[in-house]
Design an enzyme around this catalytic site. Sequence first.
Site, PDB file in Angstrom:
ATOM      1  N   ASN A   9       0.873  -1.168   0.000  1.00 53.80           N
ATOM      2  CA  ASN A   9       0.000   0.000   0.000  1.00 53.80           C
ATOM      3  C   ASN A   9       0.910   1.217   0.000  1.00 53.80           C
ATOM      4  O   ASN A   9       1.443   1.600   1.043  1.00 53.80           O
ATOM      5  CB  ASN A   9      -0.895  -0.048   1.247  1.00 53.80           C
ATOM      6  CG  ASN A   9      -1.862   1.126   1.315  1.00 53.80           C
ATOM      7  OD1 ASN A   9      -1.806   2.039   0.486  1.00 53.80           O
ATOM      8  ND2 ASN A   9      -2.732   1.108   2.303  1.00 53.80           N
ATOM      9  N   ARG A  90      -2.554  -2.001  -3.587  1.00 46.78           N
ATOM     10  CA  ARG A  90      -3.789  -1.223  -3.406  1.00 46.78           C
ATOM     11  C   ARG A  90      -3.713   0.019  -4.291  1.00 46.78           C
ATOM     12  O   ARG A  90      -2.719   0.753  -4.269  1.00 46.78           O
ATOM     13  CB  ARG A  90      -3.903  -0.795  -1.953  1.00 46.78           C
ATOM     14  CG  ARG A  90      -5.043   0.161  -1.747  1.00 46.78           C
ATOM     15  CD  ARG A  90      -5.064   0.712  -0.348  1.00 46.78           C
ATOM     16  NE  ARG A  90      -6.190   1.600  -0.208  1.00 46.78           N
ATOM     17  CZ  ARG A  90      -6.140   2.768   0.429  1.00 46.78           C
ATOM     18  NH1 ARG A  90      -5.024   3.180   0.990  1.00 46.78           N
ATOM     19  NH2 ARG A  90      -7.205   3.511   0.513  1.00 46.78           N
ATOM     20  N   HIS A 179     -13.015   2.451   0.118  1.00 48.84           N
ATOM     21  CA  HIS A 179     -13.006   1.404   1.169  1.00 48.84           C
ATOM     22  C   HIS A 179     -13.592   0.085   0.655  1.00 48.84           C
ATOM     23  O   HIS A 179     -14.092  -0.714   1.441  1.00 48.84           O
ATOM     24  CB  HIS A 179     -13.834   1.821   2.420  1.00 48.84           C
ATOM     25  CG  HIS A 179     -13.242   2.940   3.207  1.00 48.84           C
ATOM     26  ND1 HIS A 179     -14.022   3.930   3.761  1.00 48.84           N
ATOM     27  CD2 HIS A 179     -11.982   3.221   3.557  1.00 48.84           C
ATOM     28  CE1 HIS A 179     -13.247   4.793   4.406  1.00 48.84           C
ATOM     29  NE2 HIS A 179     -11.994   4.376   4.300  1.00 48.84           N
ATOM     30  N   LEU A 208     -15.616   2.745  10.011  1.00 45.19           N
ATOM     31  CA  LEU A 208     -15.365   3.995  10.731  1.00 45.19           C
ATOM     32  C   LEU A 208     -13.912   4.053  11.199  1.00 45.19           C
ATOM     33  O   LEU A 208     -13.568   3.594  12.296  1.00 45.19           O
ATOM     34  CB  LEU A 208     -16.313   4.109  11.938  1.00 45.19           C
ATOM     35  CG  LEU A 208     -17.795   3.828  11.665  1.00 45.19           C
ATOM     36  CD1 LEU A 208     -18.615   3.919  12.963  1.00 45.19           C
ATOM     37  CD2 LEU A 208     -18.346   4.798  10.620  1.00 45.19           C
ATOM     38  N   GLY A 209     -13.037   4.555  10.346  1.00 44.76           N
ATOM     39  CA  GLY A 209     -11.644   4.776  10.729  1.00 44.76           C
ATOM     40  C   GLY A 209     -11.405   6.269  10.746  1.00 44.76           C
ATOM     41  O   GLY A 209     -12.309   7.036  11.101  1.00 44.76           O
ATOM     42  N   GLY A 211     -10.861   7.926   7.978  1.00 44.45           N
ATOM     43  CA  GLY A 211     -11.865   8.132   6.940  1.00 44.45           C
ATOM     44  C   GLY A 211     -13.020   7.200   7.291  1.00 44.45           C
ATOM     45  O   GLY A 211     -12.817   6.201   7.972  1.00 44.45           O
ATOM     46  N   ARG A 240     -12.623  15.227   7.959  1.00 46.72           N
ATOM     47  CA  ARG A 240     -13.418  15.582   6.766  1.00 46.72           C
ATOM     48  C   ARG A 240     -14.859  15.879   7.149  1.00 46.72           C
ATOM     49  O   ARG A 240     -15.429  15.194   8.008  1.00 46.72           O
ATOM     50  CB  ARG A 240     -13.409  14.443   5.742  1.00 46.72           C
ATOM     51  CG  ARG A 240     -12.067  14.165   5.129  1.00 46.72           C
ATOM     52  CD  ARG A 240     -12.227  13.208   3.937  1.00 46.72           C
ATOM     53  NE  ARG A 240     -10.950  12.657   3.551  1.00 46.72           N
ATOM     54  CZ  ARG A 240     -10.657  11.353   3.551  1.00 46.72           C
ATOM     55  NH1 ARG A 240     -11.567  10.455   3.901  1.00 46.72           N
ATOM     56  NH2 ARG A 240      -9.462  10.945   3.200  1.00 46.72           N
ATOM     57  N   MET A 282     -10.947   9.555  18.119  1.00 50.55           N
ATOM     58  CA  MET A 282     -12.199   9.290  18.841  1.00 50.55           C
ATOM     59  C   MET A 282     -11.960   9.052  20.335  1.00 50.55           C
ATOM     60  O   MET A 282     -12.802   9.389  21.168  1.00 50.55           O
ATOM     61  CB  MET A 282     -12.916   8.092  18.198  1.00 50.55           C
ATOM     62  CG  MET A 282     -14.324   7.880  18.659  1.00 50.55           C
ATOM     63  SD  MET A 282     -15.407   9.328  18.531  1.00 50.55           S
ATOM     64  CE  MET A 282     -15.698   9.419  16.774  1.00 50.55           C
ATOM     65  N   ARG A 283     -10.783   8.486  20.676  1.00 55.29           N
ATOM     66  CA  ARG A 283     -10.497   8.270  22.116  1.00 55.29           C
ATOM     67  C   ARG A 283     -10.405   9.604  22.839  1.00 55.29           C
ATOM     68  O   ARG A 283     -10.948   9.766  23.935  1.00 55.29           O
ATOM     69  CB  ARG A 283      -9.180   7.493  22.282  1.00 55.29           C
ATOM     70  CG  ARG A 283      -9.303   6.045  21.882  1.00 55.29           C
ATOM     71  CD  ARG A 283      -7.964   5.414  21.654  1.00 55.29           C
ATOM     72  NE  ARG A 283      -7.384   5.928  20.396  1.00 55.29           N
ATOM     73  CZ  ARG A 283      -6.461   5.299  19.682  1.00 55.29           C
ATOM     74  NH1 ARG A 283      -5.962   4.166  20.111  1.00 55.29           N
ATOM     75  NH2 ARG A 283      -6.004   5.805  18.562  1.00 55.29           N
ATOM     76  N   GLY A 329     -11.093   1.304  13.075  1.00 53.82           N
ATOM     77  CA  GLY A 329     -10.684   1.775  14.416  1.00 53.82           C
ATOM     78  C   GLY A 329     -11.815   2.209  15.332  1.00 53.82           C
ATOM     79  O   GLY A 329     -11.941   1.723  16.460  1.00 53.82           O
ATOM     80  N   GLY A 331     -15.240   1.917  14.670  1.00 51.09           N
ATOM     81  CA  GLY A 331     -16.328   0.931  14.651  1.00 51.09           C
ATOM     82  C   GLY A 331     -16.034  -0.281  15.511  1.00 51.09           C
ATOM     83  O   GLY A 331     -16.916  -0.817  16.185  1.00 51.09           O
ATOM     84  N   GLU A 383      -8.018  -5.492   5.418  1.00 58.44           N
ATOM     85  CA  GLU A 383      -7.919  -5.107   4.009  1.00 58.44           C
ATOM     86  C   GLU A 383      -6.750  -5.816   3.314  1.00 58.44           C
ATOM     87  O   GLU A 383      -6.830  -6.139   2.135  1.00 58.44           O
ATOM     88  CB  GLU A 383      -7.797  -3.582   3.904  1.00 58.44           C
ATOM     89  CG  GLU A 383      -9.112  -2.913   4.285  1.00 58.44           C
ATOM     90  CD  GLU A 383      -9.003  -1.417   4.520  1.00 58.44           C
ATOM     91  OE1 GLU A 383      -8.536  -1.034   5.614  1.00 58.44           O
ATOM     92  OE2 GLU A 383      -9.384  -0.643   3.635  1.00 58.44           O
TER      93      GLU A 383
HETATM   94  P1  ADP Z   1      -7.336   4.522   9.237  1.00 58.57           P
HETATM   95  O1  ADP Z   1      -8.481   5.112   8.485  1.00 58.57           O
HETATM   96  O2  ADP Z   1      -6.203   5.464   9.428  1.00 58.57           O
HETATM   97  O3  ADP Z   1      -6.934   3.131   8.786  1.00 58.57           O
HETATM   98  P2  ADP Z   1      -8.227   3.190  11.671  1.00 58.57           P
HETATM   99  O4  ADP Z   1      -9.182   2.237  11.130  1.00 58.57           O
HETATM  100  O5  ADP Z   1      -6.930   2.689  12.215  1.00 58.57           O
HETATM  101  O6  ADP Z   1      -7.938   4.393  10.677  1.00 58.57           O
HETATM  102  O7  ADP Z   1      -8.969   4.030  12.807  1.00 58.57           O
HETATM  103  C1  ADP Z   1      -8.301   5.053  13.474  1.00 58.57           C
HETATM  104  C2  ADP Z   1      -9.224   5.666  14.467  1.00 58.57           C
HETATM  105  O8  ADP Z   1      -9.777   4.668  15.324  1.00 58.57           O
HETATM  106  C3  ADP Z   1      -8.520   6.624  15.411  1.00 58.57           C
HETATM  107  O9  ADP Z   1      -8.550   7.914  14.896  1.00 58.57           O
HETATM  108  C4  ADP Z   1      -9.322   6.538  16.651  1.00 58.57           C
HETATM  109  O10 ADP Z   1     -10.231   7.604  16.600  1.00 58.57           O
HETATM  110  C5  ADP Z   1     -10.110   5.264  16.560  1.00 58.57           C
HETATM  111  N1  ADP Z   1      -9.840   4.356  17.665  1.00 58.57           N
HETATM  112  C6  ADP Z   1      -8.828   3.468  17.810  1.00 58.57           C
HETATM  113  N2  ADP Z   1      -8.918   2.822  18.994  1.00 58.57           N
HETATM  114  C7  ADP Z   1     -10.014   3.306  19.619  1.00 58.57           C
HETATM  115  C8  ADP Z   1     -10.640   3.058  20.870  1.00 58.57           C
HETATM  116  N3  ADP Z   1     -10.159   2.158  21.733  1.00 58.57           N
HETATM  117  N4  ADP Z   1     -11.753   3.754  21.166  1.00 58.57           N
HETATM  118  C9  ADP Z   1     -12.260   4.654  20.315  1.00 58.57           C
HETATM  119  N5  ADP Z   1     -11.722   4.933  19.124  1.00 58.57           N
HETATM  120  C10 ADP Z   1     -10.601   4.287  18.775  1.00 58.57           C
END
Ligand code: ADP
Length: 401
Positions: A9, A90, A179, A208-209, A211, A240, A282-283, A329, A331, A383
């Site tokens: 990637n 990718r 995605h 829900l990452g 993006g 975004r 999100m944390r 992340g 989700g 992925e």
């Molecule tokens: P990317 O789109 O960069 O691949 P990810 O799927 O890794 O992103 O998701 C990243 C996001 O996941 C972080 O910005 C964070 O907000 C969220 N995240 C990761 N761990 C947790 C957690 N334990 N609780 C809440 N949100 C989390």
Amino acid sequence: MSGNVLVINSGSSSMKYQVVDAESGTASATGLVERIGGPGGRVRHSTIDGIHDYGCEVADHAAAMQAMTDAFTEHGPDLVALDLLAVGHRVVQGGARFGRSVLIDDRVVSIIEDLAGLAPLHNPANLAGIAVARAQFPHLPQVVVFDTAFHLTMPEHAYTYALDKQVAAEHRIRRYGFHGTSHAFVSRQAAAMLGAEPAQVNVIVLHLGNGASACAVRGGISVDTSMGLTPLEGLVMGTRSGDLDPAVVLHLLRSTELGVDDIDALLNKRSGVFGLSGRQDMRDLEQAVADGDTDAATALEVYCYRLRKYIGAYTAALGRVDAIAFTAGVGENSAVVRALTLQDLGVLGIELDPVANESPGKTAREISTADSAVKVFVIPTNEEWEIARETAEVIAESYGS
Ligand code: ADP
């Protein structure tokens, strides 16, 4: 088809890689070469023996490829002994041209180059990785797996913007969605958890990452997704905006000094939950809400309300929904987001089990009540495995298994 696939990637400033067994999904090595073209280059190479993390000059993508192969030589596993089947790349934008993964040749490369206008930040960086991998592994077949391909099954009424037809056609303006590898992987897993074939079930996937996108999957096929011409449309994301009145852009152009690039940066990098609260992760956002920060509370509500609207819209689009699957992340990890999003959706047959939702876990699991007509799942996405699987499938079709 089984066999090890080197999944690459390639971004503009980083190159992620993984060697994945296409059948089992087992990764024998994963890594990241970062800060390509700038100071402070680093390699992070993980194997079953441990993590190797060190500084390394990475002038360009060729140097990144060299750093990757050096990491395998120095820290293992031996790339020759892994007996690679192929390299899987990718690529973000496959346009209306690629509805599935393809074997790379010069013609495919030139079509991807031609599509760069639709994804100026991504396709050229993806192509840089393809060029250096073809030079490094000339004896291996290489396959491109597009983020958009899974969505090329969307019906015309879902992918068409109500714009002047000629203008849209001339500039290839339509909804493509992204995605795709994640939505394909997770919707298939969801079908398995329902004890059915993908063709038998309807699923809404919420990826829900940083993006984020939602996808309505009918019988294993994407029929709608929330990202559009670019990944800016749809859900509220880390930075975004997602959906907004397009006239917001015109208003900003007319009433401020902001130029096109400034507005691009505003909508892609300084909006979303970050724009509303100053927090992208999100944390951090959840912590701020717990600490009583009202901006953070608003950001979380806006984020979840947008999700609820898409669940409603996709329920209407699908007619019958068998499952909702949360992934990536946020989700996979945020019980707060899942609970707020699905709150009071009993009208749609969705009943979250609060205890199951709160229980932490790293594996795929059900978090709805036994009575819920629509099952709710948390499904970790993968992925790289999906890219390896697709790559092996193309190889089997092209060369026989
Ligand atoms: P990317 O789109 O960069 O691949 P990810 O799927 O890794 O992103 O998701 C990243 C996001 O996941 C972080 O910005 C964070 O907000 C969220 N995240 C990761 N761990 C947790 C957690 N334990 N609780 C809440 N949100 C989390």
